[in-house]
Enzyme design. Structure first.
Site, mmCIF file in Angstrom:
data_model
loop_
_atom_site.group_PDB
_atom_site.id
_atom_site.type_symbol
_atom_site.label_atom_id
_atom_site.label_comp_id
_atom_site.label_asym_id
_atom_site.label_seq_id
_atom_site.Cartn_x
_atom_site.Cartn_y
_atom_site.Cartn_z
ATOM 1 C CE LYS A 263 -5.965 9.698 3.081
ATOM 2 N NZ LYS A 263 -6.334 8.351 2.778
ATOM 3 C CG ASP B 288 -2.327 1.742 1.485
ATOM 4 O OD1 ASP B 288 -1.824 2.767 2.000
ATOM 5 O OD2 ASP B 288 -3.214 1.781 0.614
ATOM 6 C CE1 TYR C 135 -10.215 4.204 -3.100
ATOM 7 C CE2 TYR C 135 -8.999 5.566 -1.539
ATOM 8 C CZ TYR C 135 -9.571 5.391 -2.792
ATOM 9 O OH TYR C 135 -9.492 6.405 -3.718
#
Ligand SMILES: *Cc1c(COP(=O)(O)O)cnc(C)c1O
Length: 427
Positions: A267, A239, A144
């Site tokens: 994050k 990522d 994702y």
């Protein structure tokens, strides 16, 4: 009813917000419950609007590595707020954060701040396509990378939890540029490259998968990806929106000693405020406007509050012993869970890298999405409900990571393990 206030709020929310939530996995559909509405949190403890307290292993899906409302992060944000919340102009904090990121993460020579991980991955791909003049990309099943059109193909996280294979609204012409192959499968990568020779702009990978549940890279997987990308002039993108400052100060690229061309962050680097970043080799990054022709912009990019929270968080993470402490907490949880499962005769497979862990309800080793999907979702649902009743707040999906923070004390871990013992003794 214990969660009366949450039920009332969810009822109202469903009239006003699609599914009652602003991000799908929060709706708790896969566990068949009304989601707890959260009122506040402190350290490792989260409190819902009905004043129930839980030990939190969601951690806002990764950012809260220090625990909630850390006094130094709160103070930094409060101080920044008093000086104005957004200017649409450069600030010294952005320079300081950029320098910290570049010093920490091996692959970063230049970096740009954006407002979410989605934006970071989307922009990194645009850059890779602009830089190479190629259109196709390779990603991994269950990976994702946010919800940009090209990346929402065979994606993990919420889309996996909801059992949606892709998404309506993404034109086939765009989805067709994305080739998705099984994680940890080098033959499949090689095949995808040779079937599309000279057409692949980028390969994007979570260096530790976190969005099909935690799946570590097999030995050799990341180095071999590096080599294949070098051979074929493909931009290798890590990522690290989850793994950055989570699995090591240097990120997964430091932990596994493989340096990508571009890195996405998010994050943790925003300390719980909206943020993302992408960066990498100077020669590639210089292609971004205004120094180059590839466009990307943002009204709130490098927002002063997000930068302040990020800086405060990273300065605390830079202290010696932090990542060893996280590793130790993770190891305790992993070891003890495996022992409890063996005692209770519950077939499980535990994957852990540092302070990210997934307990899969399958006895099969989980190395890719197909393995993860062999999990017994009914068992997961029972487990989630049982743990919630014991005061432990886990990710409401089999295909997500538990996040351990520095605020999880030995007592929190002992409480969690006692809850697991209790839940498994009832089944
Ligand atoms: C969370 C996540 C994203 C998306 O970040 P948002 O801030 O939610 O847009 C991208 N990539 C990975 C690996 C993630 O875990």
């Amino acid at each position: 009813m214990l969660n009366q206030r949450s039920q009332q709020l969810f009822h109202q929310a469903q009239q006003l917000i699609p599914g009652g939530v602003n991000s799908p996995v929060r709706a708790w559909q896969s566990v068949g419950l009304t989601p707890s509405f959260i009122a506040r949190a402190q350290g490792a403890t989260i409190y819902d609007v009905d004043d129930q307290a839980y030990v939190d292993f969601v951690g806002s899906w990764g950012p809260m590595i220090l625990g909630h409302a850390h006094p130094q992060v709160v103070a930094a944000v409060q101080q920044a707020t008093g000086q104005g919340t957004s200017f649409g102009a450069p600030t010294s904090g952005e320079v300081e954060l950029a320098r910290l990121l570049i010093e920490a993460v091996p692959g970063l020579e230049m970096v740009r701040l954006v407002s979410s991980g989605t934006e970071a991955a989307m922009s990194a791909l645009r850059l890779a396509r602009g830089y190479t003049g190629r259109a196709k990309i390779i990603k991994f099943d269950g990976g994702y990378h946010g919800h940009a059109d090209t990346l929402l193909v065979q994606a993990g996280s919420g889309i996996l939890t909801q059992g949606i294979p892709g998404s309506p609204g993404i034109p086939a012409a765009i989805a067709g540029l994305t080739i998705s192959v099984p994680y940890n499968d080098l033959d499949a990568v090689q095949q995808a490259i040779s079937q599309n020779l000279g057409e692949i702009a980028a390969l994007i990978v979570e260096p530790v998968a976190g969005n099909m549940g935690v799946v570590a890279p097999e030995p050799g997987f990341l180095p071999e990806l590096r080599q294949l990308c070098d051979e074929h002039d493909i931009v290798l993108i890590f990522d690290e929106v989850i793994t950055g400052f989570r699995v090591a100060w240097e990120g997964a690229q430091g932990r596994y000693r493989v340096t990508p061309d571009l890195t996405c962050l998010g994050k943790i680097i925003g300390g719980g405020l909206p943020v993302g970043a992408y960066g990498g080799r100077r020669e590639i990054m210089a292609q971004m406007a205004p120094s180059g022709p590839i466009y990307q912009a943002g009204t709130l990019s490098g927002n002063p509050l997000a930068v302040a929270a990020g800086l405060a968080t990273l300065k605390l993470l830079r202290q010696p012993g932090v990542y060893q402490a996280l590793e130790d907490k993770g190891r305790v949880l992993e070891t003890e869970i495996k022992q409890l499962a063996a005692q209770a005769g519950v077939p499980v497979w535990v994957n852990r890298v540092g302070s990210m862990l997934t307990l899969f309800f399958t006895s099969r080793p989980v190395k890719n999405l197909v393995d993860a999907q062999s999990s017994d979702l009914a068992s997961f649902q029972r487990f989630f409900r049982g743990m919630l009743a014991q005061g432990i707040y886990l990710p409401p999906s089999q295909f997500e990571a538990w996040f351990i923070s520095l605020a999880h004390s030995p007592e929190h871990l002992a409480t969690t393990l006692a809850a697991i013992r209790q839940v498994w003794s009832e089944t």
